[in-house]
Design an enzyme around this catalytic site. Structure first.
Site, PDB file in Angstrom:
ATOM      1  N   SER A  12     -12.528   0.381  11.320  1.00 38.52           N
ATOM      2  CA  SER A  12     -11.820   1.222  12.295  1.00 38.52           C
ATOM      3  C   SER A  12     -10.329   1.273  11.992  1.00 38.52           C
ATOM      4  O   SER A  12      -9.501   1.283  12.891  1.00 38.52           O
ATOM      5  CB  SER A  12     -12.045   0.675  13.702  1.00 38.52           C
ATOM      6  OG  SER A  12     -11.683  -0.698  13.710  1.00 38.52           O
ATOM      7  N   PHE A  43     -12.285  -4.767  14.130  1.00 37.02           N
ATOM      8  CA  PHE A  43     -11.770  -6.120  13.905  1.00 37.02           C
ATOM      9  C   PHE A  43     -10.770  -6.360  15.035  1.00 37.02           C
ATOM     10  O   PHE A  43      -9.698  -5.772  15.052  1.00 37.02           O
ATOM     11  CB  PHE A  43     -11.110  -6.165  12.518  1.00 37.02           C
ATOM     12  CG  PHE A  43     -10.597  -7.512  12.105  1.00 37.02           C
ATOM     13  CD1 PHE A  43     -11.464  -8.511  11.692  1.00 37.02           C
ATOM     14  CD2 PHE A  43      -9.237  -7.771  12.097  1.00 37.02           C
ATOM     15  CE1 PHE A  43     -10.983  -9.744  11.291  1.00 37.02           C
ATOM     16  CE2 PHE A  43      -8.741  -9.006  11.700  1.00 37.02           C
ATOM     17  CZ  PHE A  43      -9.625  -9.989  11.299  1.00 37.02           C
ATOM     18  N   LYS A 122     -12.668   2.301  -1.273  1.00 39.61           N
ATOM     19  CA  LYS A 122     -12.137   2.487  -2.625  1.00 39.61           C
ATOM     20  C   LYS A 122     -11.658   1.154  -3.181  1.00 39.61           C
ATOM     21  O   LYS A 122     -10.757   0.533  -2.613  1.00 39.61           O
ATOM     22  CB  LYS A 122     -11.020   3.528  -2.607  1.00 39.61           C
ATOM     23  CG  LYS A 122     -11.561   4.929  -2.245  1.00 39.61           C
ATOM     24  CD  LYS A 122     -10.501   5.985  -2.020  1.00 39.61           C
ATOM     25  CE  LYS A 122     -11.163   7.342  -1.739  1.00 39.61           C
ATOM     26  NZ  LYS A 122     -10.226   8.381  -1.319  1.00 39.61           N
ATOM     27  N   LYS A 207      -8.164   5.879  -8.989  1.00 44.31           N
ATOM     28  CA  LYS A 207      -6.996   6.734  -8.709  1.00 44.31           C
ATOM     29  C   LYS A 207      -5.926   5.993  -7.907  1.00 44.31           C
ATOM     30  O   LYS A 207      -4.753   6.348  -7.954  1.00 44.31           O
ATOM     31  CB  LYS A 207      -7.429   8.049  -8.047  1.00 44.31           C
ATOM     32  CG  LYS A 207      -8.078   7.914  -6.672  1.00 44.31           C
ATOM     33  CD  LYS A 207      -7.101   7.871  -5.536  1.00 44.31           C
ATOM     34  CE  LYS A 207      -7.768   7.377  -4.268  1.00 44.31           C
ATOM     35  NZ  LYS A 207      -6.833   7.222  -3.157  1.00 44.31           N
ATOM     36  N   ARG A 271      -0.395   6.061   0.582  1.00 42.03           N
ATOM     37  CA  ARG A 271       0.327   4.827   0.914  1.00 42.03           C
ATOM     38  C   ARG A 271       0.687   4.035  -0.341  1.00 42.03           C
ATOM     39  O   ARG A 271       1.742   3.404  -0.406  1.00 42.03           O
ATOM     40  CB  ARG A 271      -0.543   3.959   1.841  1.00 42.03           C
ATOM     41  CG  ARG A 271      -0.917   4.658   3.117  1.00 42.03           C
ATOM     42  CD  ARG A 271      -2.016   3.943   3.878  1.00 42.03           C
ATOM     43  NE  ARG A 271      -3.288   3.951   3.154  1.00 42.03           N
ATOM     44  CZ  ARG A 271      -4.442   3.507   3.641  1.00 42.03           C
ATOM     45  NH1 ARG A 271      -4.485   2.993   4.852  1.00 42.03           N
ATOM     46  NH2 ARG A 271      -5.546   3.557   2.929  1.00 42.03           N
TER      47      ARG A 271
HETATM   48  N1  LIG Z   1      -6.418   5.841   4.926  1.00 37.38           N
HETATM   49  C1  LIG Z   1      -6.767   6.811   4.100  1.00 37.38           C
HETATM   50  O1  LIG Z   1      -6.095   7.853   4.035  1.00 37.38           O
HETATM   51  C2  LIG Z   1      -8.001   6.686   3.292  1.00 37.38           C
HETATM   52  C3  LIG Z   1      -8.592   5.474   3.033  1.00 37.38           C
HETATM   53  N2  LIG Z   1      -9.720   5.393   2.262  1.00 37.38           N
HETATM   54  C4  LIG Z   1     -10.357   4.112   1.973  1.00 37.38           C
HETATM   55  O2  LIG Z   1     -11.054   3.665   3.120  1.00 37.38           O
HETATM   56  C5  LIG Z   1     -11.067   2.231   3.146  1.00 37.38           C
HETATM   57  C6  LIG Z   1     -10.582   1.776   4.503  1.00 37.38           C
HETATM   58  O3  LIG Z   1      -9.269   2.223   4.685  1.00 37.38           O
HETATM   59  P1  LIG Z   1      -8.597   2.414   6.127  1.00 37.38           P
HETATM   60  O4  LIG Z   1      -9.609   2.777   7.145  1.00 37.38           O
HETATM   61  O5  LIG Z   1      -7.452   3.345   5.901  1.00 37.38           O
HETATM   62  O6  LIG Z   1      -8.097   0.933   6.471  1.00 37.38           O
HETATM   63  P2  LIG Z   1      -6.593   0.461   6.773  1.00 37.38           P
HETATM   64  O7  LIG Z   1      -5.786   0.491   5.541  1.00 37.38           O
HETATM   65  O8  LIG Z   1      -6.087   1.189   7.961  1.00 37.38           O
HETATM   66  O9  LIG Z   1      -6.806  -1.090   7.077  1.00 37.38           O
HETATM   67  C7  LIG Z   1      -6.718  -1.674   8.304  1.00 37.38           C
HETATM   68  C8  LIG Z   1      -8.074  -2.115   8.791  1.00 37.38           C
HETATM   69  O10 LIG Z   1      -8.407  -3.382   8.224  1.00 37.38           O
HETATM   70  C9  LIG Z   1      -8.874  -4.214   9.272  1.00 37.38           C
HETATM   71  N3  LIG Z   1      -8.729  -5.620   8.943  1.00 37.38           N
HETATM   72  C10 LIG Z   1      -7.595  -6.357   8.899  1.00 37.38           C
HETATM   73  N4  LIG Z   1      -7.886  -7.640   8.597  1.00 37.38           N
HETATM   74  C11 LIG Z   1      -9.225  -7.696   8.433  1.00 37.38           C
HETATM   75  C12 LIG Z   1     -10.132  -8.740   8.089  1.00 37.38           C
HETATM   76  N5  LIG Z   1      -9.711  -9.976   7.824  1.00 37.38           N
HETATM   77  N6  LIG Z   1     -11.447  -8.426   7.993  1.00 37.38           N
HETATM   78  C13 LIG Z   1     -11.883  -7.193   8.223  1.00 37.38           C
HETATM   79  N7  LIG Z   1     -11.084  -6.157   8.559  1.00 37.38           N
HETATM   80  C14 LIG Z   1      -9.763  -6.417   8.654  1.00 37.38           C
HETATM   81  C15 LIG Z   1      -8.024  -3.791  10.441  1.00 37.38           C
HETATM   82  O11 LIG Z   1      -8.612  -4.225  11.652  1.00 37.38           O
HETATM   83  C16 LIG Z   1      -8.051  -2.278  10.301  1.00 37.38           C
HETATM   84  O12 LIG Z   1      -9.219  -1.747  10.865  1.00 37.38           O
HETATM   85  C17 LIG Z   1     -10.183   1.776   1.983  1.00 37.38           C
HETATM   86  O13 LIG Z   1     -10.977   1.384   0.895  1.00 37.38           O
HETATM   87  C18 LIG Z   1      -9.380   3.008   1.621  1.00 37.38           C
HETATM   88  O14 LIG Z   1      -9.045   3.075   0.242  1.00 37.38           O
HETATM   89  C19 LIG Z   1     -10.307   6.499   1.749  1.00 37.38           C
HETATM   90  C20 LIG Z   1      -9.782   7.744   1.992  1.00 37.38           C
HETATM   91  C21 LIG Z   1      -8.583   7.926   2.767  1.00 37.38           C
HETATM   92  O1  LIG Z   2      -7.610   7.497  -0.623  1.00 34.01           O
HETATM   93  C1  LIG Z   2      -6.734   8.147  -0.093  1.00 34.01           C
HETATM   94  C2  LIG Z   2      -6.763   9.624  -0.051  1.00 34.01           C
HETATM   95  O2  LIG Z   2      -7.994  10.151  -0.465  1.00 34.01           O
HETATM   96  C3  LIG Z   2      -5.571   7.471   0.525  1.00 34.01           C
HETATM   97  O3  LIG Z   2      -4.789   6.863  -0.445  1.00 34.01           O
HETATM   98  P1  LIG Z   2      -3.769   5.722  -0.035  1.00 34.01           P
HETATM   99  O4  LIG Z   2      -4.576   4.487   0.251  1.00 34.01           O
HETATM  100  O5  LIG Z   2      -2.840   5.571  -1.191  1.00 34.01           O
HETATM  101  O6  LIG Z   2      -3.053   6.220   1.199  1.00 34.01           O
END
Ligand SMILES: NC(=O)C1=CN([C@@H]2O[C@H](COP(=O)(O)OP(=O)(O)OC[C@H]3O[C@@H](n4cnc5c(N)ncnc54)[C@H](O)[C@@H]3O)[C@@H](O)[C@H]2O)C=CC1
Ligand SMILES: O=C(CO)COP(=O)(O)O
Length: 357
Positions: A12, A43, A122, A207, A271
């Protein structure tokens, strides 16, 4: 009548919350075949004196990771991952890759044996014996369920605002394609399904390393031409990485959203790029900047660079991937960032004879 398919979002954060919005709305619009409740594992943490799950369930906003975006009311935040995943038919894994093993461990033996997973994560996992595993492999092996991958040019904040974009779903089991497409596709989030799940996932992981390089170039004060060179050389290393380590990989997959498109968007708007630029400009560590700039969100590029380097070093292949190698060494403080330009200038892509002629 077949029972309705229950969906659980495991994660989340920034992307997890944006995808919960999409999936929450889609199941309401398609009550056949989906159950209308979407459980989302959170979390747990305290934000301004309140539990984050309580805020999400009462106010329907993830104020910490996706502020300003209304989540559908049928997305229910649950603090225990086992409760969230109980009886789920579709598990959407979307958390920073460094936490995936710990979460799967908690779910070991608890998931519906007929469930399917889809990973939006990713990164890689380091394996015993000097190699790496795909995150979908970790999920498959630990939970003993099939796993697809959804990757694409999807900066979460933009998707959450419903700005048009595309994504790729890579599948290994043909029947999962239409079901997952129905679950994720909207008029602003267009999906292409392909059967090259491995390349979809490898592109999504690699990437992020290149995006760190793009941030270094920005931080050093170079312009768009230099960044385009980083993107091109990064793409060449991504393709080579698949040729060498995943020979079944199909090059046409690089032309899907998970390939070139995700590379471009992340090198401009992600990011990883942002923090890498600040790394050059401030001289602070990546870890310090992640904590300072991202409010709990997690970088995937630097740990992925480490994971890739772990394998390349073990296989004595660092010199074949000089961009990935330099980015890792700069993140770790083993190479001055100013040397990044030497890495670009001396890249084997420029050596003659050109291997492609
Ligand atoms: N944010 C974006 O624009 C995009 C992200 N992704 C991918 O999606 C995946 C998740 O990314 P986001 O949702 O953006 O996460 P995020 O970068 O916002 O990470 C924070 C999350 O990690 C959780 N967290 C912190 N400590 C933790 C622990 N010890 N155990 C479990 N969870 C913990 C937090 O509660 C929060 O939900 C990543 O692999 C990212 O590369 C893919 C496409 C876009
Ligand atoms: O995976 C992403 C876009 O598709 C987000 O990349 P960043 O984690 O660098 O923000």
């Amino acid at each position: 009548m077949a029972s309705k398919k229950k969906v659980c979002v495991v994660g989340s954060g920034n992307w997890g919350s944006a995808i919960a919005k999409i999936v929450g709305n889609n199941v309401l619009a398609q009550t056949d075949p989906f159950d209308t409740e979407v459980r989302m594992w959170v979390f747990e943490e305290t934000v301004e004196g309140r539990k984050l799950t309580e805020i999400i369930n009462n106010d329907h906003v993830n104020v910490k990771y996706l502020p300003g975006i209304q989540l559908p009311k049928n997305v229910v935040a649950i603090p225990d991952v086992k409760d969230a995943a109980e009886n789920a038919d579709i598990l959407i894994f979307v958390l920073p890759h460094q936490f995936v093993r710990g979460v799967c461990k908690q779910l070991d033996g608890k998931v519906n044996p007929g469930a399917i997973a889809v990973s939006l994560i990713k990164g890689f996992d380091v394996a015993d014996g000097g190699g790496i595993l795909l995150i979908s492999d970790v999920i498959r092996e630990m939970l003993k369920i099939p796993c697809a991958a959804l990757m694409g040019a999807n900066i979460a904040n933009e998707v959450a605002k419903e700005n048009y974009c595309e994504a790729t779903i890579g599948i290994k089991v043909k029947e999962h394609g239409p079901l997952l497409k129905d679950l994720f596709q909207t008029d602003y989030f267009r999906i292409v399904v392909c059967d090259d799940e491995t390349t979809v996932e490898v592109c999504g992981a690699l990437k992020n390393i290149v995006a760190v390089g793009a941030g270094f170039a920005d931080g050093l004060g170079y312009g768009d031409n230099t960044k385009a060179a980083v993107i091109r050389l990064g793409l060449m290393e991504m393709i080579k990485f698949c040729e060498v380590f995943y020979p079944e990989s199909n090059q046409s997959t690089f032309l899907e959203s998970c390939g070139v498109a995700d590379l471009v968007t992340t090198c401009y708007g992600g990011r990883n790029r942002k923090v890498a630029e600040a790394f050059v400009k401030t001289g602070k560590s990546i870890e310090a900047l992640e904590a300072e700039m991202l409010n709990g969100q997690k970088l995937q590029g630097p740990p992925t660079a480490y994971e890739v380097n772990y394998m390349l070093k073990n296989k004595k292949m660092e010199d074949r991937f000089p961009l990935f190698t330099a980015i890792h060494n700069i993140c770790k403080g083993n190479l001055e960032v100013q040397k990044f330009m030497d890495c670009l200038k001396n890249h084997p892509e420029h050596m003659s004879p050109n291997p492609r002629l």
